[in-house]
Design an enzyme around this catalytic site. Sequence first.
Site, PDB file in Angstrom:
ATOM      1  N   GLU A 186      26.953  13.214 -11.317  1.00 54.00           N
ATOM      2  CA  GLU A 186      27.051  12.255 -12.427  1.00 54.00           C
ATOM      3  C   GLU A 186      26.112  12.714 -13.536  1.00 54.00           C
ATOM      4  O   GLU A 186      24.989  13.134 -13.267  1.00 54.00           O
ATOM      5  CB  GLU A 186      26.641  10.849 -11.975  1.00 54.00           C
ATOM      6  N   ALA A 238      26.857  -0.028 -21.250  1.00 54.20           N
ATOM      7  CA  ALA A 238      27.412  -1.359 -20.980  1.00 54.20           C
ATOM      8  C   ALA A 238      27.800  -2.062 -22.284  1.00 54.20           C
ATOM      9  O   ALA A 238      28.857  -2.666 -22.387  1.00 54.20           O
ATOM     10  CB  ALA A 238      26.410  -2.194 -20.211  1.00 54.20           C
ATOM     11  N   HIS A 265      33.581   7.056 -16.890  1.00 52.73           N
ATOM     12  CA  HIS A 265      33.173   5.686 -16.575  1.00 52.73           C
ATOM     13  C   HIS A 265      33.614   4.784 -17.730  1.00 52.73           C
ATOM     14  O   HIS A 265      33.541   5.189 -18.898  1.00 52.73           O
ATOM     15  CB  HIS A 265      31.650   5.566 -16.469  1.00 52.73           C
ATOM     16  N   GLY A 316      29.887  -3.403 -15.749  1.00 48.35           N
ATOM     17  CA  GLY A 316      28.707  -3.199 -16.602  1.00 48.35           C
ATOM     18  C   GLY A 316      27.709  -4.311 -16.347  1.00 48.35           C
ATOM     19  O   GLY A 316      28.074  -5.388 -15.844  1.00 48.35           O
ATOM     20  N   ALA A 324      35.044  -6.401 -12.666  1.00 47.80           N
ATOM     21  CA  ALA A 324      35.702  -5.086 -12.663  1.00 47.80           C
ATOM     22  C   ALA A 324      37.152  -5.161 -12.176  1.00 47.80           C
ATOM     23  O   ALA A 324      38.004  -4.408 -12.656  1.00 47.80           O
ATOM     24  CB  ALA A 324      34.897  -4.108 -11.812  1.00 47.80           C
ATOM     25  N   TYR A 352      28.206  -1.161  -3.336  1.00 47.86           N
ATOM     26  CA  TYR A 352      26.761  -1.366  -3.179  1.00 47.86           C
ATOM     27  C   TYR A 352      26.371  -1.505  -1.704  1.00 47.86           C
ATOM     28  O   TYR A 352      26.496  -2.588  -1.129  1.00 47.86           O
ATOM     29  CB  TYR A 352      26.358  -2.617  -3.985  1.00 47.86           C
ATOM     30  N   HIS A 398      25.379  -5.863  -4.206  1.00 52.14           N
ATOM     31  CA  HIS A 398      25.067  -5.926  -5.635  1.00 52.14           C
ATOM     32  C   HIS A 398      23.975  -6.973  -5.833  1.00 52.14           C
ATOM     33  O   HIS A 398      23.957  -7.998  -5.147  1.00 52.14           O
ATOM     34  CB  HIS A 398      26.342  -6.296  -6.404  1.00 52.14           C
ATOM     35  N   GLN A 428      26.410   2.904  -5.055  1.00 51.29           N
ATOM     36  CA  GLN A 428      25.090   2.848  -5.690  1.00 51.29           C
ATOM     37  C   GLN A 428      24.142   3.740  -4.887  1.00 51.29           C
ATOM     38  O   GLN A 428      24.372   3.988  -3.702  1.00 51.29           O
ATOM     39  CB  GLN A 428      24.616   1.377  -5.657  1.00 51.29           C
TER      40      GLN A 428
HETATM   41  P1  FAD Z   1      31.971  -5.978 -10.144  1.00 56.42           P
HETATM   42  O1  FAD Z   1      32.761  -5.256  -9.123  1.00 56.42           O
HETATM   43  O2  FAD Z   1      32.701  -6.827 -11.136  1.00 56.42           O
HETATM   44  O3  FAD Z   1      30.886  -6.889  -9.369  1.00 56.42           O
HETATM   45  C1  FAD Z   1      29.818  -7.501 -10.074  1.00 56.42           C
HETATM   46  C2  FAD Z   1      29.299  -8.713  -9.306  1.00 56.42           C
HETATM   47  O4  FAD Z   1      30.264  -9.774  -9.335  1.00 56.42           O
HETATM   48  C3  FAD Z   1      29.043  -8.472  -7.816  1.00 56.42           C
HETATM   49  O5  FAD Z   1      27.942  -9.245  -7.447  1.00 56.42           O
HETATM   50  C4  FAD Z   1      30.322  -8.935  -7.131  1.00 56.42           C
HETATM   51  O6  FAD Z   1      30.079  -9.386  -5.797  1.00 56.42           O
HETATM   52  C5  FAD Z   1      30.774 -10.079  -8.033  1.00 56.42           C
HETATM   53  N1  FAD Z   1      32.228 -10.159  -8.208  1.00 56.42           N
HETATM   54  C6  FAD Z   1      33.103  -9.121  -8.273  1.00 56.42           C
HETATM   55  N2  FAD Z   1      34.345  -9.567  -8.509  1.00 56.42           N
HETATM   56  C7  FAD Z   1      34.259 -10.909  -8.612  1.00 56.42           C
HETATM   57  C8  FAD Z   1      35.208 -11.949  -8.873  1.00 56.42           C
HETATM   58  N3  FAD Z   1      36.502 -11.657  -9.055  1.00 56.42           N
HETATM   59  N4  FAD Z   1      34.775 -13.248  -8.930  1.00 56.42           N
HETATM   60  C9  FAD Z   1      33.442 -13.529  -8.734  1.00 56.42           C
HETATM   61  N5  FAD Z   1      32.517 -12.602  -8.472  1.00 56.42           N
HETATM   62  C10 FAD Z   1      32.898 -11.300  -8.432  1.00 56.42           C
HETATM   63  N6  FAD Z   1      26.829   0.708 -15.593  1.00 56.42           N
HETATM   64  C11 FAD Z   1      27.029   1.098 -16.880  1.00 56.42           C
HETATM   65  O7  FAD Z   1      26.725   0.338 -17.801  1.00 56.42           O
HETATM   66  N7  FAD Z   1      27.554   2.332 -17.179  1.00 56.42           N
HETATM   67  C12 FAD Z   1      27.934   3.212 -16.207  1.00 56.42           C
HETATM   68  O8  FAD Z   1      28.414   4.295 -16.513  1.00 56.42           O
HETATM   69  C13 FAD Z   1      27.736   2.841 -14.843  1.00 56.42           C
HETATM   70  N8  FAD Z   1      28.073   3.670 -13.832  1.00 56.42           N
HETATM   71  C14 FAD Z   1      27.970   3.245 -12.530  1.00 56.42           C
HETATM   72  C15 FAD Z   1      28.418   4.082 -11.498  1.00 56.42           C
HETATM   73  C16 FAD Z   1      28.365   3.666 -10.173  1.00 56.42           C
HETATM   74  C17 FAD Z   1      28.868   4.576  -9.078  1.00 56.42           C
HETATM   75  C18 FAD Z   1      27.840   2.377  -9.844  1.00 56.42           C
HETATM   76  C19 FAD Z   1      27.768   1.910  -8.412  1.00 56.42           C
HETATM   77  C20 FAD Z   1      27.359   1.550 -10.868  1.00 56.42           C
HETATM   78  C21 FAD Z   1      27.428   1.955 -12.215  1.00 56.42           C
HETATM   79  N9  FAD Z   1      26.999   1.147 -13.263  1.00 56.42           N
HETATM   80  C22 FAD Z   1      27.180   1.546 -14.571  1.00 56.42           C
HETATM   81  C23 FAD Z   1      26.343  -0.136 -12.998  1.00 56.42           C
HETATM   82  C24 FAD Z   1      27.343  -1.317 -12.948  1.00 56.42           C
HETATM   83  O9  FAD Z   1      27.940  -1.498 -14.208  1.00 56.42           O
HETATM   84  C25 FAD Z   1      26.556  -2.569 -12.552  1.00 56.42           C
HETATM   85  O10 FAD Z   1      26.075  -2.482 -11.242  1.00 56.42           O
HETATM   86  C26 FAD Z   1      27.284  -3.899 -12.780  1.00 56.42           C
HETATM   87  O11 FAD Z   1      26.331  -4.955 -12.665  1.00 56.42           O
HETATM   88  C27 FAD Z   1      28.380  -4.183 -11.777  1.00 56.42           C
HETATM   89  O12 FAD Z   1      29.487  -3.436 -12.012  1.00 56.42           O
HETATM   90  P2  FAD Z   1      30.720  -3.444 -10.967  1.00 56.42           P
HETATM   91  O13 FAD Z   1      31.826  -2.728 -11.604  1.00 56.42           O
HETATM   92  O14 FAD Z   1      30.274  -3.010  -9.633  1.00 56.42           O
HETATM   93  O15 FAD Z   1      31.029  -5.030 -10.973  1.00 56.42           O
END
Ligand code: FAD
Length: 290
Positions: free
Chosen positions: A21, A55, A82, A113, A128, A148, A152, A179
């Site tokens: 990455e 983000a 990303h 994000g 997401a 995670y 998370h 993560q």
């Molecule tokens: P989600 O999958 O949406 O989850 C976020 C939280 O909401 C979790 O606690 C989950 O349990 C909960 N949740 C999920 N879906 C739902 C739903 N439908 N209803 C209610 N709750 C829900 N950040 C950046 O800004 N730029 C990057 O390039 C970047 N790259 C990353 C690469 C990797 C491999 C990883 C693991 C993380 C990266 N991040 C990046 C960080 C990431 O954006 C943060 O961790 C963010 O807070 C969560 O993103 P997510 O897509 O995992 O969220």
Amino acid sequence: MRIPDIIAEKKKKGKPSFSFEIFPPKRQELLDNIDETLELLCDLHPDFISVTFGAGGSTRNSKTVEIARKIKEKYHVEPVVHLTCLYYTKEEISEILNEISAYGIENVLALRGDVNPEFPVKNDFAYANELVEYIKSQGDFSISGGCYPEKHLEASDPVTDIRYLKKKVDAGVNHLISQLFFDNELFYRFYEKTRCAGIDVPIDAGVMPVTNKAQIERMVTMCGATLPSKFEKILRKYEDDKEALFDAGLAYTINQVVDLIANDVDGVHIYTMNNPTVAKRICDSIRNLV
Ligand code: FAD
């Protein structure tokens, strides 16, 4: 080539996929020198390189696609772009996807994000899984997602977090990248739990080489990763000796990666922090394993 196909090809050879990455540098002079970093990283023949995306609606985000394009066209390595969604509208995401598609880039890592209270969210996407559904409606992309091993930070408990992860996979994610973590046992337990929950897509283990103390402290605060006692001992012993901490941190990471490979993980994804020297030291130590 799509990431799950790359992983399947490597699996046939009894090997995990091995990827990096990188992030678009903030400082212009570092951005100007990104070619040097890319050249050194691509020389190490990773299976793919993913490029982070801010983000908030920063102008730097246009650099993500630019760098990914360069990785594909100039260095012939598969890029993963990303994409975060909280601070973007559907139209804006659509524009980025059109651009990615025009460059022949197939792989996108769909992310929510982090929440930043200083910026108002755009309300087209809350999580997401909604971005994943939208990307699927916009074209034939291969969609990866984040996961995670230690849950998370915002999730109330690991079971709920995995339930939402399943929802994201059901929406169309065919590959996950974890993560960072420092204790492999936590990853193995998490992997088992995802399988019990019916998640069957490959999961790459995200590994951050730790070579300086400030970086570790920042990472632990940001993502809540547990520090195993043998790692804490290294930190305590070498915290005032930069060079020794670099060597000891790298040795820890190499050990971690070898153990992951011996345990047949689907892939190892190195958070390079744009440091080709560190990436090279790791690659040189495991060249015959990947
Ligand atoms: P989600 O999958 O949406 O989850 C976020 C939280 O909401 C979790 O606690 C989950 O349990 C909960 N949740 C999920 N879906 C739902 C739903 N439908 N209803 C209610 N709750 C829900 N950040 C950046 O800004 N730029 C990057 O390039 C970047 N790259 C990353 C690469 C990797 C491999 C990883 C693991 C993380 C990266 N991040 C990046 C960080 C990431 O954006 C943060 O961790 C963010 O807070 C969560 O993103 P997510 O897509 O995992 O969220």
